[in-house]
Design a protein around this motif. Structure first.
Motif, PDB file in Angstrom:
ATOM      1  N   PRO A 229       0.807  -1.224   0.000  1.00  0.00           N
ATOM      2  CA  PRO A 229       0.000   0.000   0.000  1.00  0.00           C
ATOM      3  C   PRO A 229       0.835   1.265   0.000  1.00  0.00           C
ATOM      4  O   PRO A 229       1.966   1.289   0.483  1.00  0.00           O
ATOM      5  N   ARG A 230       0.254   2.310  -0.536  1.00  0.00           N
ATOM      6  CA  ARG A 230       0.842   3.646  -0.472  1.00  0.00           C
ATOM      7  C   ARG A 230      -0.124   4.531   0.313  1.00  0.00           C
ATOM      8  O   ARG A 230      -1.297   4.657  -0.051  1.00  0.00           O
ATOM      9  N   ILE A 231       0.371   5.097   1.383  1.00  0.00           N
ATOM     10  CA  ILE A 231      -0.502   5.866   2.257  1.00  0.00           C
ATOM     11  C   ILE A 231      -1.088   7.054   1.509  1.00  0.00           C
ATOM     12  O   ILE A 231      -0.412   7.723   0.733  1.00  0.00           O
ATOM     13  N   GLY A 232      -2.373   7.278   1.712  1.00  0.00           N
ATOM     14  CA  GLY A 232      -3.067   8.362   1.043  1.00  0.00           C
ATOM     15  C   GLY A 232      -3.721   7.946  -0.259  1.00  0.00           C
ATOM     16  O   GLY A 232      -4.697   8.555  -0.687  1.00  0.00           O
ATOM     17  N   LEU A 233      -3.193   6.909  -0.911  1.00  0.00           N
ATOM     18  CA  LEU A 233      -3.802   6.365  -2.122  1.00  0.00           C
ATOM     19  C   LEU A 233      -4.547   5.069  -1.847  1.00  0.00           C
ATOM     20  O   LEU A 233      -5.649   4.850  -2.349  1.00  0.00           O
TER      21      LEU A 233
END
Length: 371
Positions: A229-233
């Motif tokens: 995961p990529r935080i914010g996306l």
């Protein structure tokens, strides 16, 4: 405009194409004319990716590690020289506020995180110092570049190294900065943290030595395929670490150690681990490629007429085609037919991590009840 928000000088390289306006990666090259071929280069050969929009900060002081250990989710009090880890800052309810990578090297903790979240993380760390001997500071004079692929081994001479680091190990690079090995997005992934003034000269040296330019599209496609995961996306303001596979110590390639002292949000982490189950889980979706447009992040994921999740990063992968990450209700079976807007979607069953093992806390409660 800050240095970190300014367009990267690599965007001036012939063939570099900027990301669409509004993209979190618009200040670095999106691709160089062949985004799918760039992904293949990162898997089969060696590719260099400009990630200089990452926010870099340092923490110095004798208590830097013990202090960080008490306010974040990872077990880092005894982190050794040249060792790295992923870490989280959680709120009081255990929801993820920041994800970052840290490296202990030469009496300094180096931290890099998403560019738009870096100032907030630095502000939090600064407010939490109190009486500790720890000094967090922005390091705007440093930048991040990533090297991907088995051919990275051919670049040690250019970098002035006699070997490549092991996973989560960092080695100093002559002339400034360090090379750190990461466990994702590919089996051969390295971050080069270097003085920002060297960004173009290093880029030129590495590409002259055989590294193929690859844009953020390639990096993101490989990250999505790795279900990272990529935080914010791929997260929202309700995300807890269990939902996005961030549980685990450095040896488990996680960001939340389950056997450490108190920190903000720990009660939620412990309660879900011992007694409950996360309400959602991060999965890889395969999208119908015949649609004219790809659905945007934040679009609802539906099962019939019922919303069961939310879409995260959407991207075209060189082998898998159009794919996306999504947070889906845990109760949704992997074979459920889904739609995202007007686009059909299917869960990749290999991305679903089983969490049906009875928890220790739950078993203890059942024993007390005589069951």
């Amino acid at each position: 405009m800050s240095v970190l928000a300014a367009p990267s000088p690599v965007l001036a390289v012939p063939g570099a194409v900027a990301a669409p306006p509004g993209s979190p990666d618009e200040s670095v090259p999106w691709h160089y004319g062949d985004p799918l071929g760039e992904q293949r280069a990162a898997i089969e050969r060696v590719a260099v990716v400009d990630r200089s929009h990452r926010f870099v900060l340092t923490v110095t002081g004798a208590e830097r590690l013990s202090w960080l250990h008490t306010i974040t989710s990872q077990h880092i009090a005894g982190l050794g020289q040249g060792r790295s880890a992923e870490n989280l800052d959680l709120d009081l309810n255990g929801r993820v506020l920041h994800h970052f990578v840290l490296t202990e090297l030469d009496a300094t903790v180096w931290i890099d995180t998403e560019g738009d979240r870096g100032p907030g993380l630095l502000d939090f760390l600064t407010k939490m110092v109190f009486w500790a001997d720890a000094q967090p500071r922005e390091a705007a004079d440093h930048a991040v570049m990533s090297l991907l692929g088995p051919g990275v081994a051919t670049l040690t001479g250019v970098l002035g190294l006699d070997r490549l680091p092991e996973t989560y190990e960092a080695v100093a690079v002559p002339g400034g900065g360090f090379l750190r090995r990461m466990p994702w997005p590919t089996a051969d992934s390295f971050d080069l943290v270097l003085p920002r003034e060297q960004l173009m000269s290093r880029w030129s040296e590495l590409t002259a030595a055989g590294a193929e330019p690859a844009g953020s599209w390639a990096y993101e496609a490989l990250r999505v395929a790795a279900v990272r995961p990529r935080i914010g996306l791929d997260t929202d303001d309700r995300t807890i670490p269990h939902e996005v596979n961030w549980i685990g110590g450095p040896d488990e390639y996680g960001a939340v150690h389950l056997d450490k002292g108190c920190y903000r949000g720990q009660e939620t982490v412990a309660r879900v681990h011992n007694l409950g189950k996360p309400p959602r889980r991060l999965v890889l979706l395969h999208l119908d490629g015949s649609a004219d447009e790809r659905p945007a992040p934040g679009t609802a994921v539906d099962a019939g007429n019922r919303a069961v999740g939310v879409l995260g990063t959407t991207i075209d992968h060189y082998e898998l085609g159009p794919v996306a990450l999504a947070l889906i209700k845990r109760s949704v079976p992997a074979d459920t037919q889904l739609t995202v807007g007007s686009t059909a979607a299917a869960i990749d069953p290999d991305s679903v991590i089983s969490d049906d093992t009875p928890q220790a806390g739950r078993r203890a409660v059942e024993r007390l009840r005589g069951r």
